[in-house]
Write a protein that holds these residues in place. Structure first.
Motif, short mmCIF file in Angstrom:
data_model
loop_
_atom_site.label_atom_id
_atom_site.label_comp_id
_atom_site.label_asym_id
_atom_site.label_seq_id
_atom_site.Cartn_x
_atom_site.Cartn_y
_atom_site.Cartn_z
N TYR A 103 -29.89 35.05 -30.86
CA TYR A 103 -28.18 34.76 -30.56
C TYR A 103 -28.06 35.73 -29.41
CZ TYR A 103 -23.35 34.90 -30.72
OH TYR A 103 -21.97 34.91 -30.39
N GLU A 104 -27.47 35.02 -28.39
CA GLU A 104 -26.93 35.52 -27.27
C GLU A 104 -25.72 35.16 -26.77
OE1 GLU A 104 -28.33 36.64 -22.53
OE2 GLU A 104 -29.24 35.17 -23.76
N GLN A 105 -24.64 35.89 -26.71
CA GLN A 105 -23.24 35.50 -26.21
C GLN A 105 -23.40 35.43 -24.97
OE1 GLN A 105 -19.96 36.92 -28.50
NE2 GLN A 105 -18.45 36.19 -26.96
N ARG A 106 -22.66 34.47 -24.35
CA ARG A 106 -22.70 34.17 -22.69
C ARG A 106 -21.27 34.41 -22.39
NH1 ARG A 106 -26.69 35.28 -20.37
NH2 ARG A 106 -26.27 33.67 -19.00
N PRO A 107 -21.09 34.81 -21.05
CA PRO A 107 -19.81 34.81 -20.43
C PRO A 107 -19.17 33.41 -20.35
CG PRO A 107 -21.43 35.66 -19.04
CD PRO A 107 -22.19 35.19 -20.00
N ALA A 108 -17.87 33.37 -20.68
CA ALA A 108 -17.16 32.20 -20.77
C ALA A 108 -15.57 32.43 -20.55
CB ALA A 108 -17.08 31.76 -22.44
N PRO A 109 -14.78 31.53 -20.18
CA PRO A 109 -13.47 31.67 -19.82
C PRO A 109 -12.56 32.01 -21.03
CG PRO A 109 -14.24 29.46 -19.21
CD PRO A 109 -15.39 30.30 -19.90
N PRO A 110 -11.35 32.51 -21.03
CA PRO A 110 -10.74 32.65 -22.15
C PRO A 110 -10.55 31.60 -23.00
CG PRO A 110 -9.56 33.62 -20.42
CD PRO A 110 -10.75 32.71 -19.79
N GLY A 111 -10.69 31.85 -24.36
CA GLY A 111 -10.51 30.68 -25.33
C GLY A 111 -11.65 29.73 -25.61
N VAL A 112 -12.79 30.09 -24.80
CA VAL A 112 -14.11 29.28 -25.13
C VAL A 112 -15.08 30.28 -25.36
CG1 VAL A 112 -15.96 28.22 -23.64
CG2 VAL A 112 -13.31 27.93 -23.00
N TRP A 113 -16.09 29.91 -26.32
CA TRP A 113 -17.20 30.64 -27.05
C TRP A 113 -18.41 30.02 -26.35
CZ3 TRP A 113 -18.88 29.89 -32.74
CH2 TRP A 113 -19.73 30.94 -33.09
N VAL A 114 -19.31 30.71 -25.80
CA VAL A 114 -20.59 30.00 -25.45
C VAL A 114 -21.58 31.04 -25.69
CG1 VAL A 114 -21.81 29.49 -23.34
CG2 VAL A 114 -19.41 28.99 -23.24
N TYR A 115 -22.40 30.57 -26.49
CA TYR A 115 -23.99 31.33 -26.73
C TYR A 115 -25.27 30.62 -26.41
CZ TYR A 115 -23.84 28.98 -31.24
OH TYR A 115 -23.66 28.12 -32.21
N ARG A 116 -26.48 31.23 -26.53
CA ARG A 116 -27.39 30.62 -26.56
C ARG A 116 -28.21 31.07 -27.79
NH1 ARG A 116 -30.22 31.65 -20.30
NH2 ARG A 116 -28.66 30.26 -19.43
N THR A 117 -28.92 30.03 -28.33
CA THR A 117 -29.72 30.20 -29.61
C THR A 117 -30.93 29.33 -29.31
OG1 THR A 117 -29.70 29.98 -31.90
CG2 THR A 117 -28.55 28.59 -30.80
N GLY A 118 -32.12 30.05 -29.41
CA GLY A 118 -33.36 29.35 -29.17
C GLY A 118 -33.31 28.78 -27.81
#
Length: 165
Positions: A103-118
């Motif tokens: 799990y790696e959280q990625r930069p995102a605009p306010p109110g947005v959740w972005v992450y990488r998994t696999g």
């Protein structure tokens, strides 16, 4: 992905009148909130009892919102939350085959959740406003609704799962 009873139907907690509360553990522990709000009968069909019991039977807790839809109705609707949950579970089985992924959280605009998994990138706009993503998410595998992602713009309250670019 964790689903609690009724999440796959979009069931919400039901306000239970005090005289109908059945949560004995709550009462014995002195808790202020009852778990009964989240344990109301599931609606299996559109009959008066929702297919949970016979129509003449009073369930141990009252039924929730009849307008939300039943399992039978949602099975027939391709864009229902029930079918989205099934699609998400199938995607997880295909992509991860029961294995854990990073799990790696990625930069995102306010109110947005972005992450990488696999090998996947997940983006969820948890706001009332469209949000512009930093870059192309890759090949889209699943979205929460038609038109969720237009170019780099993620619509309000929408999500997308894509191959990581």
């Amino acid at each position: 992905l964790v689903l609690y009873y009724g999440d796959e139907l979009g069931m919400t907690d039901v306000n239970i009148p005090p005289d109908l509360l059945r949560d004995k553990m709550r009462a014995e522990a002195g808790a202020k909130e009852s778990r009964d709000r989240a344990r109301t009968p599931m609606r299996w069909d559109s009959s008066p009892s929702g297919g949970f019991s016979g129509d003449e039977v009073q369930p141990w807790l009252p039924y929730g919102d009849h307008a939300r839809g039943s399992v039978a109705e949602m099975q027939a609707e391709p864009s229902s939350i029930l079918n989205l949950c099934r699609d998400l579970l199938a995607l997880r089985r295909r992509e991860f085959a029961g294995q854990l992924a990073s799990y790696e959280q990625r930069p995102a605009p306010p109110g947005v959740w972005v992450y990488r998994t696999g090998g996947l990138t997940v983006a969820a706009n948890l706001s009332d406003e469209p949000a512009t993503l930093d870059g192309p998410p890759g090949a889209v595998l699943l979205t929460t609704c038609e038109g969720a992602l237009g170019g780099l713009v993620l619509q309000p309250w929408a999500g997308v799962i894509a191959r990581s670019a």
